[in-house]
Design a protein around this motif. Structure first.
Motif, short mmCIF file in Angstrom:
data_model
loop_
_atom_site.label_atom_id
_atom_site.label_comp_id
_atom_site.label_asym_id
_atom_site.label_seq_id
_atom_site.Cartn_x
_atom_site.Cartn_y
_atom_site.Cartn_z
N ILE A 186 0.86 -1.19 0.00
CA ILE A 186 0.00 0.00 0.00
C ILE A 186 0.89 1.24 0.00
N ARG A 187 0.77 2.03 -1.05
CA ARG A 187 1.58 3.23 -1.17
C ARG A 187 1.01 4.37 -0.32
N VAL A 188 1.86 5.33 -0.04
CA VAL A 188 1.43 6.48 0.78
C VAL A 188 1.87 7.78 0.12
N THR A 189 1.13 8.84 0.42
CA THR A 189 1.57 10.20 0.16
C THR A 189 2.15 10.72 1.46
N GLN A 190 3.38 11.18 1.43
CA GLN A 190 3.98 11.65 2.67
C GLN A 190 5.05 12.69 2.41
N PHE A 191 5.26 13.54 3.39
CA PHE A 191 6.37 14.48 3.38
C PHE A 191 6.63 14.93 4.80
N ALA A 285 -2.29 6.98 3.52
CA ALA A 285 -2.27 5.77 2.71
C ALA A 285 -3.25 5.89 1.55
N GLU A 286 -2.83 5.37 0.39
CA GLU A 286 -3.71 5.45 -0.78
C GLU A 286 -4.96 4.61 -0.60
N ARG A 287 -4.90 3.61 0.24
CA ARG A 287 -6.08 2.84 0.64
C ARG A 287 -5.85 2.31 2.05
N TYR A 288 -6.93 2.02 2.74
CA TYR A 288 -6.85 1.58 4.13
C TYR A 288 -7.00 0.07 4.28
N THR A 289 -7.27 -0.63 3.19
CA THR A 289 -7.58 -2.05 3.29
C THR A 289 -6.86 -2.85 2.22
N ASP A 290 -6.73 -4.15 2.49
CA ASP A 290 -6.23 -5.14 1.55
C ASP A 290 -6.93 -6.44 1.91
N CYS A 291 -6.58 -7.52 1.27
CA CYS A 291 -7.21 -8.80 1.60
C CYS A 291 -7.05 -9.10 3.09
#
Length: 414
Positions: A186-191, A285-291
């Protein structure tokens, strides 16, 4: 044919991370009868040590309802200082404070308090005490998740010491550097902000009357938060290069720098306990969930502490995810299935994105000394202060009671 290895423990939900969000999540689910395992890499004695974390948390009115719902608020009431008023002003170290300001009063909200200031170690102690009294909750500490295999059939988690745990859902409450988030891709936007939060506690001669003060100084916000026992917690955002220098000063020189900003409004002051430094940044996070995986708290989002909303966002994550899981459990549905996780993601994303953007914008707007911007923001604060309906909306948002609220935030049982 070799028989499959049996897990050492089988639960409905495994939570990686026993911090404030993770433990609250565990108590919410266990309180509804779901077997839960919480895996925390630090021993409980470390989490409760005064040197581990010198921060306080601003517990919004809605978040206090969450703590009440999981059974720990009664343990905290004597240690929680009500926030009765909030005063926000702009200024600098040379010209002093602007005469234009924004003032929130708890009476405008019709409640006894806008929120509460509680020391983080007191929250952790209450969570651990409640966990020890909760039959369905297995606290594994110190322990660490080494790997997690997740598929349509369930999740298999292996700890660093070799123990194996089977679960139907894994919750990542493992912080801003979440290993579970990384492993899921899960990718993130961060700085990173060019700021560090200097945190310390101050005792003072005069009572604060439950007033929280936020001064916007050119280097960043300087917050004075009311604590019990005629004390205030200081959260002082400073340029990172200067913060490193300030944190390294001897006690006398550090006091002088603090006093220049704190002022004399509470009489003589004294720094009590250690000082801490925390680099500041933004992460989403670009999304909060996965399998069979859901992220909560800092694993999903980190915001600037300018309004003290970070933990409150995490607790709203917990309240929403707990409600979605418990509802599915009662209907006999798969608690780690895609429908449950999609419901959580939809419900939480807008609130988290909006808050992150708002706090980032406020920090950028106020952390400078550009004269036209100073005038515009001062006029903006004064305008909001003179518009009762708008101010009430801002107050309710800060209290965490705006929008579609989960049952725990409404003060209802799961």
């Amino acid at each position: 044919m070799a028989q499959p290895t049996q897990p050492d423990l089988t639960v409905d939900v495994l939570i990686a991370g026993g911090g404030m969000a993770g433990m609250t999540m565990g108590l919410a689910l266990a309180g509804a009868g779901l077997p839960v395992a919480v895996v925390e890499r630090q021993p409980a004695t470390v989490l409760l040590d005064a040197a581990f974390d010198g921060r306080t948390s601003a517990i919004a009115y809605g978040s206090a309802k969450v703590f009440e719902g999981v059974g720990i608020w009664a343990r905290l009431t004597a240690k929680a200082e009500p926030i009765r008023d909030v005063r926000i002003a702009d200024g600098d170290l040379v010209d002093g404070l602007s005469p234009l300001f924004l003032h929130y009063d708890h009476r405008e909200a019709g409640t006894e308090a806008l929120g509460f200031i509680v020391e983080n170690r007191d929250i952790r102690a209450a969570l651990l005490d409640q966990a020890a009294a909760t039959d369905c909750l297995h606290l594994l500490a110190p322990a660490e998740v080494a790997s997690a295999t997740r598929n349509a059939a369930g999740a298999q988690v292996t700890l660093g010491d070799g123990r194996r745990i089977a679960a139907r859902l894994v919750v990542g409450a493992d912080g801003r550097n979440s290993p579970l988030r990384h492993a899921a891709g899960i990718r993130v936007t961060q700085f990173d902000y060019p700021q560090t939060a200097i945190v310390c506690t101050v005792a003072h001669a005069r009572p604060h009357q439950g007033v929280a003060v936020e001064l916007f100084l050119p280097a960043g916000p300087f917050a004075m938060l009311p604590m019990t026992g005629q004390r205030s917690n200081v959260i002082w955002s400073e340029r990172s290069d200067l913060a490193r220098h300030i944190l390294g000063l001897d006690d006398g020189a550090f006091f002088d720098e603090l006093h220049r900003r704190f002022g004399d409004w509470l009489g003589d002051i004294e720094v009590t306990g250690p000082r801490f430094g925390y680099p500041l940044g933004l992460l989403h996070a670009e999304r909060y969930t996965d399998c069979r995986l859901a992220l909560v708290g800092d694993a999903a989002h980190v915001i600037h502490p300018i309004a003290g909303q970070g933990l409150n966002l995490g607790l709203r994550d917990v309240a929403v995810l707990a409600e979605a899981v418990v509802d599915a459990h009662r209907l006999g549905l798969d608690i780690g299935g895609g429908g449950v996780l999609a419901r959580y993601e939809r419900w939480r994303r807008f609130d988290n994105v909006l808050m992150a953007a708002a706090m980032d914008g406020l920090n950028r707007l106020f952390s400078n000394d550009i004269a036209p911007l100073r005038l515009a923001r001062d006029l903006g604060l004064a305008a909001i202060n003179r518009l009762p309906a708008v101010k009430r909306l801002f107050i309710r948002h800060a209290m965490g009671v705006v929008g579609e609220l989960p049952r725990l935030v409404r003060g209802e049982a799961l």
